[in-house]
Design a protein around this motif. Sequence first.
Motif, short mmCIF file in Angstrom:
data_model
loop_
_atom_site.label_atom_id
_atom_site.label_comp_id
_atom_site.label_asym_id
_atom_site.label_seq_id
_atom_site.Cartn_x
_atom_site.Cartn_y
_atom_site.Cartn_z
N ASN A 156 -139.21 39.53 14.29
CA ASN A 156 -139.12 38.48 13.27
C ASN A 156 -138.40 38.98 12.03
O ASN A 156 -137.60 38.26 11.43
N ASP A 194 -136.16 41.38 11.89
CA ASP A 194 -134.74 41.52 12.23
C ASP A 194 -134.02 40.17 12.24
O ASP A 194 -132.91 40.04 11.73
N ALA A 195 -134.68 39.16 12.82
CA ALA A 195 -134.08 37.82 12.86
C ALA A 195 -133.93 37.24 11.46
O ALA A 195 -132.90 36.63 11.13
N LEU A 196 -134.94 37.46 10.62
CA LEU A 196 -134.88 36.98 9.24
C LEU A 196 -133.77 37.69 8.46
O LEU A 196 -133.00 37.06 7.74
N LYS A 197 -133.64 39.01 8.65
CA LYS A 197 -132.56 39.76 7.99
C LYS A 197 -131.20 39.23 8.41
O LYS A 197 -130.31 39.06 7.57
N ALA A 198 -131.04 38.97 9.70
CA ALA A 198 -129.75 38.48 10.20
C ALA A 198 -129.43 37.11 9.62
O ALA A 198 -128.29 36.86 9.19
N ALA A 199 -130.42 36.22 9.57
CA ALA A 199 -130.19 34.88 9.02
C ALA A 199 -129.86 34.95 7.53
O ALA A 199 -128.96 34.25 7.05
N LEU A 200 -130.59 35.79 6.80
CA LEU A 200 -130.33 35.92 5.36
C LEU A 200 -128.98 36.59 5.10
O LEU A 200 -128.27 36.21 4.16
N LYS A 201 -128.61 37.56 5.92
CA LYS A 201 -127.30 38.21 5.76
C LYS A 201 -126.18 37.20 5.98
O LYS A 201 -125.20 37.18 5.23
N LYS A 202 -126.35 36.34 6.97
CA LYS A 202 -125.34 35.31 7.24
C LYS A 202 -125.24 34.33 6.08
O LYS A 202 -124.15 33.95 5.66
N ALA A 203 -126.39 33.95 5.50
CA ALA A 203 -126.40 32.99 4.39
C ALA A 203 -125.91 33.60 3.09
O ALA A 203 -125.21 32.95 2.31
N THR A 246 -141.31 27.14 3.28
CA THR A 246 -141.57 26.38 4.51
C THR A 246 -143.02 26.52 4.93
O THR A 246 -143.36 26.32 6.09
#
Length: 186
Positions: free
Chosen positions: A128, A130-139, A169
């Motif tokens: 979770n 890692d997925a959050l880091k990836a989403a925030l990095k993209k944003a 959320t």
Amino acid sequence: MTDNLSLVSGVAKRYASALFELAEEQKAVEATEADIANLEKLLSDSEDLMRLVRSPAFSAEQQIGAMGAVLDKAEIGGLTANFVKLVASNRRLFALPDMLRGFHELAAARRGEVTAEVVSAAALDEANVDALKAALKKAMGKDVKINATVDPSLIGGLIVKVGSRMIDTSLRTRLNSLKIAMKEVG
């Protein structure tokens, strides 16, 4: 209260900037950041130490002596120790936690990182995070460091703060919004 807060943040920013510039000049940013992390841990683990830092009842000499002993015992020396003693001698020890946080922010900005404060109802597992880091990095377009905390009162979901942006959320917030909407209707 707001004036006090802005005064503290202004003082903290100036001191953090000065420490960061000195650390850069001495090519000791990483070592200083490691010492600061150790000091932050000491502060968070000891109510007595926080009382020493926050209380105006102690004289500058008492604060310098006590902080010097704590720093020696924790093997924190050099630039960080001198900085803390200077802050104590200038009677600004109350702002030390904000100064330390400011140093981390400056170091992270220099590395091209941003910090996300994440509050979740349950501890996040590695996948979770890692997925959050990836989403925030993209944003954000930058590397993201995550400071995760747990607040069971959220019931579910997340609260993510990056700089002045906040995404909530959490189930608690959604239930409160629904409660308010239902009051307005009937």
